[in-house]
Scaffold this motif. Structure first.
Motif, PDB file in Angstrom:
ATOM      1  N   VAL A   1       0.849  -1.199   0.000  1.00 11.73           N
ATOM      2  CA  VAL A   1       0.000   0.000   0.000  1.00 11.73           C
ATOM      3  C   VAL A   1       0.884   1.248   0.000  1.00 11.73           C
ATOM      4  O   VAL A   1       0.681   2.192  -0.777  1.00 11.73           O
ATOM      5  CB  VAL A   1      -0.941   0.000   1.228  1.00 11.73           C
ATOM      6  N   GLY A   2       1.892   1.224   0.874  1.00 10.11           N
ATOM      7  CA  GLY A   2       2.814   2.355   0.949  1.00 10.11           C
ATOM      8  C   GLY A   2       3.571   2.546  -0.352  1.00 10.11           C
ATOM      9  O   GLY A   2       3.686   3.680  -0.857  1.00 10.11           O
ATOM     10  N   GLN A   3       4.030   1.437  -0.919  1.00 12.16           N
ATOM     11  CA  GLN A   3       4.808   1.532  -2.163  1.00 12.16           C
ATOM     12  C   GLN A   3       3.987   2.121  -3.317  1.00 12.16           C
ATOM     13  O   GLN A   3       4.483   2.965  -4.066  1.00 12.16           O
ATOM     14  CB  GLN A   3       5.295   0.136  -2.570  1.00 12.16           C
ATOM     15  N   ILE A   4       2.753   1.668  -3.455  1.00 14.85           N
ATOM     16  CA  ILE A   4       1.909   2.155  -4.564  1.00 14.85           C
ATOM     17  C   ILE A   4       1.582   3.629  -4.364  1.00 14.85           C
ATOM     18  O   ILE A   4       1.627   4.425  -5.308  1.00 14.85           O
ATOM     19  CB  ILE A   4       0.608   1.300  -4.647  1.00 14.85           C
ATOM     20  N   THR A   5       1.270   4.011  -3.137  1.00 11.22           N
ATOM     21  CA  THR A   5       0.978   5.414  -2.863  1.00 11.22           C
ATOM     22  C   THR A   5       2.215   6.270  -3.140  1.00 11.22           C
ATOM     23  O   THR A   5       2.113   7.366  -3.713  1.00 11.22           O
ATOM     24  CB  THR A   5       0.532   5.581  -1.394  1.00 11.22           C
ATOM     25  N   GLN A   6       3.353   5.762  -2.738  1.00 13.32           N
ATOM     26  CA  GLN A   6       4.615   6.477  -2.955  1.00 13.32           C
ATOM     27  C   GLN A   6       4.827   6.737  -4.458  1.00 13.32           C
ATOM     28  O   GLN A   6       5.169   7.859  -4.868  1.00 13.32           O
ATOM     29  CB  GLN A   6       5.761   5.628  -2.402  1.00 13.32           C
ATOM     30  N   GLN A   7       4.599   5.717  -5.283  1.00 13.98           N
ATOM     31  CA  GLN A   7       4.792   5.890  -6.724  1.00 13.98           C
ATOM     32  C   GLN A   7       3.795   6.898  -7.302  1.00 13.98           C
ATOM     33  O   GLN A   7       4.123   7.670  -8.196  1.00 13.98           O
ATOM     34  CB  GLN A   7       4.660   4.532  -7.418  1.00 13.98           C
ATOM     35  N   ALA A   8       2.563   6.881  -6.760  1.00 14.10           N
ATOM     36  CA  ALA A   8       1.548   7.830  -7.246  1.00 14.10           C
ATOM     37  C   ALA A   8       1.899   9.260  -6.847  1.00 14.10           C
ATOM     38  O   ALA A   8       1.731  10.197  -7.631  1.00 14.10           O
ATOM     39  CB  ALA A   8       0.182   7.439  -6.690  1.00 14.10           C
ATOM     40  N   VAL A   9       2.395   9.416  -5.622  1.00 12.09           N
ATOM     41  CA  VAL A   9       2.778  10.756  -5.141  1.00 12.09           C
ATOM     42  C   VAL A   9       3.936  11.298  -5.980  1.00 12.09           C
ATOM     43  O   VAL A   9       3.923  12.468  -6.406  1.00 12.09           O
ATOM     44  CB  VAL A   9       3.169  10.693  -3.642  1.00 12.09           C
ATOM     45  N   ILE A  10       4.906  10.468  -6.240  1.00 16.48           N
ATOM     46  CA  ILE A  10       6.066  10.912  -7.031  1.00 16.48           C
ATOM     47  C   ILE A  10       5.625  11.254  -8.457  1.00 16.48           C
ATOM     48  O   ILE A  10       6.025  12.284  -9.016  1.00 16.48           O
ATOM     49  CB  ILE A  10       7.172   9.826  -7.028  1.00 16.48           C
ATOM     50  N   ALA A  11       4.750  10.418  -9.032  1.00 21.07           N
ATOM     51  CA  ALA A  11       4.306  10.654 -10.408  1.00 21.07           C
ATOM     52  C   ALA A  11       3.477  11.920 -10.521  1.00 21.07           C
ATOM     53  O   ALA A  11       3.570  12.648 -11.516  1.00 21.07           O
ATOM     54  CB  ALA A  11       3.499   9.463 -10.898  1.00 21.07           C
ATOM     55  N   THR A  12       2.658  12.208  -9.507  1.00 13.23           N
ATOM     56  CA  THR A  12       1.802  13.408  -9.561  1.00 13.23           C
ATOM     57  C   THR A  12       2.476  14.618  -8.911  1.00 13.23           C
ATOM     58  O   THR A  12       1.896  15.697  -8.862  1.00 13.23           O
ATOM     59  CB  THR A  12       0.451  13.153  -8.849  1.00 13.23           C
ATOM     60  N   LYS A  13       3.669  14.409  -8.399  1.00 16.24           N
ATOM     61  CA  LYS A  13       4.498  15.469  -7.813  1.00 16.24           C
ATOM     62  C   LYS A  13       3.792  16.215  -6.679  1.00 16.24           C
ATOM     63  O   LYS A  13       3.933  17.424  -6.533  1.00 16.24           O
ATOM     64  CB  LYS A  13       4.940  16.470  -8.888  1.00 16.24           C
ATOM     65  N   GLY A  14       3.014  15.524  -5.933  1.00 13.57           N
ATOM     66  CA  GLY A  14       2.351  16.181  -4.808  1.00 13.57           C
ATOM     67  C   GLY A  14       1.424  15.249  -4.062  1.00 13.57           C
ATOM     68  O   GLY A  14       1.412  14.039  -4.295  1.00 13.57           O
ATOM     69  N   PHE A  15       0.618  15.848  -3.194  1.00 13.02           N
ATOM     70  CA  PHE A  15      -0.245  15.054  -2.319  1.00 13.02           C
ATOM     71  C   PHE A  15      -1.729  15.328  -2.597  1.00 13.02           C
ATOM     72  O   PHE A  15      -2.564  15.179  -1.724  1.00 13.02           O
ATOM     73  CB  PHE A  15       0.092  15.360  -0.857  1.00 13.02           C
ATOM     74  N   ASP A  16      -2.004  15.781  -3.823  1.00 12.20           N
ATOM     75  CA  ASP A  16      -3.381  16.067  -4.207  1.00 12.20           C
ATOM     76  C   ASP A  16      -4.115  14.750  -4.449  1.00 12.20           C
ATOM     77  O   ASP A  16      -3.798  14.017  -5.391  1.00 12.20           O
ATOM     78  CB  ASP A  16      -3.376  16.925  -5.478  1.00 12.20           C
ATOM     79  N   ASN A  17      -5.097  14.472  -3.606  1.00 12.71           N
ATOM     80  CA  ASN A  17      -5.784  13.187  -3.694  1.00 12.71           C
ATOM     81  C   ASN A  17      -6.507  12.987  -5.025  1.00 12.71           C
ATOM     82  O   ASN A  17      -6.568  11.870  -5.535  1.00 12.71           O
ATOM     83  CB  ASN A  17      -6.760  13.046  -2.523  1.00 12.71           C
ATOM     84  N   SER A  18      -7.065  14.070  -5.582  1.00 16.31           N
ATOM     85  CA  SER A  18      -7.783  13.904  -6.851  1.00 16.31           C
ATOM     86  C   SER A  18      -6.817  13.498  -7.967  1.00 16.31           C
ATOM     87  O   SER A  18      -7.141  12.659  -8.815  1.00 16.31           O
ATOM     88  CB  SER A  18      -8.527  15.192  -7.220  1.00 16.31           C
TER      89      SER A  18
END
Lengths: 285, 415
Positions: free
Chosen positions: B333-350
């Motif tokens: 769960v942490g790894q997938i979220t980490q990759q999404a945060v890096i790809a979107t360059k932020g913490f915007d949930n949308s």
């Protein structure tokens, strides 16, 4: 069916303490479930760390839990006074339950454990079925302890004091019975029997501290059906609850096991609100 | 109550309602896409640290913590240290909702991770969806969870309905003279276990294996003896048990041994995957031959898995075989979220939700992760594992190089 009778006797042992405490003290001990688990963990400790047999270990665990009961009664229960005593006891014993649960989680972790001995997994053939030794030994233990409790209540002077307190605390005090002392010892006895119930429960089920929630709901159901304050009622209700559940599970479906029992419970309480053997006069408002 | 009193009470209720609405309105903006320099990124998690799922909940906590430690050691998430805000839900579907509402509205966490089990994941995902948060979770893969149609929910583990497929295919592929002739199915009425049984039954029945017993028992069952005795009386050669925890499997094993019933194959959907939490309760000898479906085990060679296992053993002790699959699910769960945060360059949930729905293939210690429109991981592979002596090994799919031969028939109890 046989399993139901044997298992029911062990539940009766655990519920007896609960109903005794209510009968004499008007206290609903929500902590009874976690104290059963505490008894199981004490047996586990003696067995794993000191190599003491589960049944032999009761020589240590029963007095230990008696002392725990006496301490809890002196520290908390004896201070509950007034008309709200019964309802307040639910809150206080729930708090005690949470403290014990948290302590057990810290000491033993939340991983489940199960008590082990040669007779835990073994069985012997009788009338075409295999009867597990642990159920037979647990049944014998329950019979011995319940009989001892019965003799103490009905054949001793102290038992007469308990029964007098159970019937009317004020009248008992007027004839010179030290009701406070009787209450303390009763609470200790009510908790002491959980050591035996906990040991058998822990040998037949994997458990951790959270298991107590399942236990207390079953124990409360037993004493409500049997009649709060009635030892015989607790025995009959426990056997009825387990046997009925088992028979329905096998003959009909496990899904209908609990609903059928609770249907019976509702019918019984509609006809006898005081339970099977409860006496309205024994309750103190 | 006087007229004035009624007005005052109405005014009071209205004030509280308006204040609550205001709090929700402001809190919905709490998911800030930027975090001030030097401030940690907070992740809100509700876990079952007591109650029925306390064993799994604790393993999940370890998995989340290991991931956070790993990220923080390597400089944090986009330069922010990760801070986990974990609260206990006592395995209650009601409490889990309250917890996520508190985590978002009062604690103002930046992200949320899922709780344990399908029972809790669905109400939790609904709750965080109202605030526009993504919920990436590792243990909530029941079909009923995805049928809710939520767009913010992503399960990094395998869809549970497919879990028994490799096992069922193995039974079906056995030579006719070795293939068991009969099977018993017994399952708790849980969203995790029940969907697995019909899928496996269809494959096994098609291979000519006769169903001798089929029963569902309620999740609140505490006395398994009569049910286990009924299974034993059916004398089926294979037992498929839908279970979620160690006590259930342990109770069936004990009752089977007492009834002198030794099935050739015994698979349980949950319990035997709990490492020493399982083997210490049932005993290593009795564990021998017990099977369980899952997507990961302690000796898995997927990228990052061995490093995570080493970190686990260093921090919590034990051996690779004792690491629960729950740890890997949480870590993923942490790894997938980490990759999404890096790809979107932020913490915007949308943006995170949009990215996870984009069809991109991500990686985790459990293997590849690719979400469909429902949030199920279509890239997940189901495996079957078996206790062989003190070792927990992968046994199928049989075509997989890492699979060892199945210990078949299962040794008799205690031998």
């Amino acid at each position: 069916m046989l399993d139901g009778v044997l298992t029911g006797s062990v539940y009766a042992l655990m519920a007896t303490g609960l109903t005794l405490i209510f009968g004499v003290m008007n206290i609903i001990n929500i902590a009874q479930g976690i104290l059963v688990i505490l008894g199981a963990y004490l047996s586990y400790t003696l067995s794993v760390h000191f190599g003491i047999d589960l049944f032999v270990g009761l020589i240590i665990t029963i007095p230990t839990l008696f002392v725990v009961g006496v301490v809890v009664e002196r520290l908390f229960m004896a201070r509950l006074k007034g008309p709200e005593r019964t309802s307040m006891s639910i809150l206080v014993t729930y708090a005690i339950s949470l403290i014990i649960e948290g302590s057990l989680n810290m000491i033993y972790s939340i991983n489940v454990v199960q008590l082990k001995a040669w007779y835990v997994d073994k069985s012997f053939p009788i009338f075409g079925v295999y009867l597990p030794y642990i159920y037979l030994f647990g049944f014998i233990l329950a019979v011995v302890l319940l009989t001892s409790l019965y003799i103490m209540l009905y054949r001793t002077r102290f038992g007469a004091s308990i029964r007098a307190s159970l019937a009317d605390q004020v009248a008992a005090a007027l004839v010179g019975i030290n009701v406070a002392r009787v209450s303390t010892i009763c609470f200790g006895l009510g908790i002491a029997v959980t050591a035996a119930g906990g040991m058998v429960y822990g040998a037949t089920n994997a458990f951790n501290a959270s298991t107590s929630y399942d236990l207390i709901s079953r124990l409360l159901t037993i004493i409500v059906l049997g009649g709060m304050g009635s030892l015989g009622g607790a025995l009959l209700a426990a056997i009825l609850m387990v046997t009925l559940g088992d028979v329905v599970a096998v003959v009909w479906s496990p899904i209908w096991s609990s609903p059928t029992f609770f249907f019976v419970l509702v019918i019984v309480l509609s006809l006898r609100p005081q339970g099977l053997f409860g006496k309205q006069s024994a309750r103190v408002a | 109550m006087t007229k004035k009193g009624r007005y005052l009470r109405a005014a009071g209720v209205t004030s509280v309602a308006l204040a609550s609405l205001a709090m929700m309105a402001t809190s919905s903006g709490a998911s800030s896409s930027t975090i001030a320099k030097g401030k940690p990124v907070t992740i809100g998690i509700s876990l079952s640290l007591s109650g029925d799922f306390s064993g799994d909940g604790t393993a999940f906590k370890q998995g989340y913590q290991l991931w956070a430690d790993s990220v923080n050691k390597s400089g944090g998430l986009l330069g922010h240290q990760v801070k986990l805000d974990i609260v206990s839900d006592a395995s209650s579907p009601t409490q889990v909702v309250t917890n996520y509402q508190k985590l978002i509205s009062l604690d103002h966490v930046n992200l949320t991770f899922g709780p344990f089990s399908s029972l809790l994941s669905l109400p939790a995902a609904r709750a965080v969806d109202r605030y526009g948060y993504a919920m990436v979770e590792g243990a909530g893969g029941a079909p009923s969870v995805f049928q809710a149609g939520l767009t913010n929910l992503f399960d990094v583990s395998m869809p549970v309905k497919d879990a028994l497929v490799p096992f069922a295919k193995w039974i079906a592929a056995l030579p006719a003279n070795k293939r068991p002739k009969s099977v018993a199915y017994v399952t708790t009425n849980d969203a995790f276990t029940e969907p697995q049984i019909p899928v496996a039954k269809a494959i096994i029945s098609a291979a000519g294996v006769k169903t001798k017993y089929y029963s569902v028992f309620p999740a609140e069952t505490t006395d398994y003896t009569p049910i286990a005795d009924a299974v034993a009386a059916a004398k089926a050669q294979v037992v498929v048990l839908g279970s979620v925890d160690v006590p259930t499997v342990s109770a069936f094993m004990q009752a089977f041994e007492q009834a002198h019933y030794n099935p050739q194959v015994f698979i349980a959907t949950g319990g035997p995957d709990q490492g020493t939490a399982f083997s210490s309760v049932v005993g290593i000898k009795n564990a021998d031959g017990m099977m369980v479906p899952n997507a990961w085990y302690g000796s898995a060679t997927t990228p990052g898995s061995q490093a995570m296992v080493a970190a686990y053993v260093k921090k919590y002790g034990g051996t690779p075989a004792t690491v629960s699959a729950d740890v890997a699910e949480a870590y993923s769960v942490g790894q997938i979220t980490q990759q999404a945060v890096i790809a979107t360059k932020g913490f915007d949930n949308s943006k995170i939700i949009k990215y996870l729905h984009s069809g991109v293939t991500l990686t985790s210690v459990q293997g590849g992760v690719k979400f469909d429109k429902l949030g199920e991981n279509n890239d997940a592979t189901a495996f079957t594992f078996q206790w062989q002596g003190a070792k927990f090994v992968q046994v199928n799919p049989t075509a997989n190089k890492a699979s060892k031969p199945v210990l078949f028939p299962k040794p008799v109890w205690g031998s």
